[in-house]
Motif scaffolding. Sequence first.
Motif, PDB file in Angstrom:
ATOM      1  N   ASP A   1      16.744  -2.010  -5.156  1.00  0.00           N
ATOM      2  CA  ASP A   1      15.777  -2.861  -4.455  1.00  0.00           C
ATOM      3  C   ASP A   1      14.684  -1.997  -3.832  1.00  0.00           C
ATOM      4  OD1 ASP A   1      17.229  -5.173  -5.017  1.00  0.00           O
ATOM      5  OD2 ASP A   1      18.371  -5.055  -3.150  1.00  0.00           O
ATOM      6  N   PHE A   2      13.485  -2.548  -3.739  1.00  0.00           N
ATOM      7  CA  PHE A   2      12.421  -1.835  -3.046  1.00  0.00           C
ATOM      8  C   PHE A   2      12.843  -1.634  -1.593  1.00  0.00           C
ATOM      9  CE2 PHE A   2       9.077  -3.764  -6.089  1.00  0.00           C
ATOM     10  CZ  PHE A   2       9.336  -2.785  -7.021  1.00  0.00           C
ATOM     11  N   GLY A   3      12.498  -0.473  -1.027  1.00  0.00           N
ATOM     12  CA  GLY A   3      12.872  -0.188   0.351  1.00  0.00           C
ATOM     13  C   GLY A   3      12.674   1.273   0.672  1.00  0.00           C
ATOM     14  N   VAL A   4      13.258   1.697   1.791  1.00  0.00           N
ATOM     15  CA  VAL A   4      13.164   3.079   2.250  1.00  0.00           C
ATOM     16  C   VAL A   4      14.538   3.718   2.087  1.00  0.00           C
ATOM     17  CG1 VAL A   4      12.627   4.584   4.210  1.00  0.00           C
ATOM     18  CG2 VAL A   4      11.335   2.464   3.863  1.00  0.00           C
ATOM     19  N   TYR A   5      14.566   4.873   1.422  1.00  0.00           N
ATOM     20  CA  TYR A   5      15.813   5.542   1.078  1.00  0.00           C
ATOM     21  C   TYR A   5      15.689   7.050   1.315  1.00  0.00           C
ATOM     22  CZ  TYR A   5      16.802   1.218  -1.464  1.00  0.00           C
ATOM     23  OH  TYR A   5      17.006  -0.090  -1.804  1.00  0.00           O
ATOM     24  N   ALA A   6      16.820   7.726   1.218  1.00  0.00           N
ATOM     25  CA  ALA A   6      16.877   9.184   1.194  1.00  0.00           C
ATOM     26  C   ALA A   6      17.891   9.575   0.126  1.00  0.00           C
ATOM     27  CB  ALA A   6      17.303   9.742   2.545  1.00  0.00           C
ATOM     28  N   ILE A   7      17.662  10.714  -0.493  1.00  0.00           N
ATOM     29  CA  ILE A   7      18.583  11.241  -1.503  1.00  0.00           C
ATOM     30  C   ILE A   7      19.228  12.499  -0.934  1.00  0.00           C
ATOM     31  CG2 ILE A   7      18.801  12.243  -3.810  1.00  0.00           C
ATOM     32  CD1 ILE A   7      16.317  10.586  -4.577  1.00  0.00           C
TER      33      ILE A   7
END
Length: 138
Positions: free
Chosen positions: A76-82
Amino acid sequence: MKNLVRLALILVMMSYQSFVAQEKTRLIVEFERIKNTSGTLHVGVFEKENFLKKPTLAKSIEVKGSTHTVEFENLDFGVYAISVFQDLNANQSMDMQSNGIPLEPWTMSGHPNPFAAPFWEDVKFTFDQKKKRIKLKI
């Protein structure tokens, strides 16, 4: 005639919704110049609420060369970190010294401080397009 036009309009709207729903998103994580070509890369995609606890999505791949690609679909579109670590001894966890310094190679999205615990604000990115490519070095 009005009913026929309404029916045609409904069918067009339903087929459009089906088409839009089938479009997949892809997050592509590329690794180049991997120094140690053994072990397993554990790649986790995190949201702020679960940052470094339980990944929203995760994949593991065996390292067989100096370049690898990992793809995540339907994100989903959004804010993430890897967050990524290379498990060199196959114990399924990131080995650390008693003071918390990692003993195995690791990397993250964004710009983490390599000498401190990572902060969400330093490593987050916005996933807002159907296909996004992120290059990381480990």
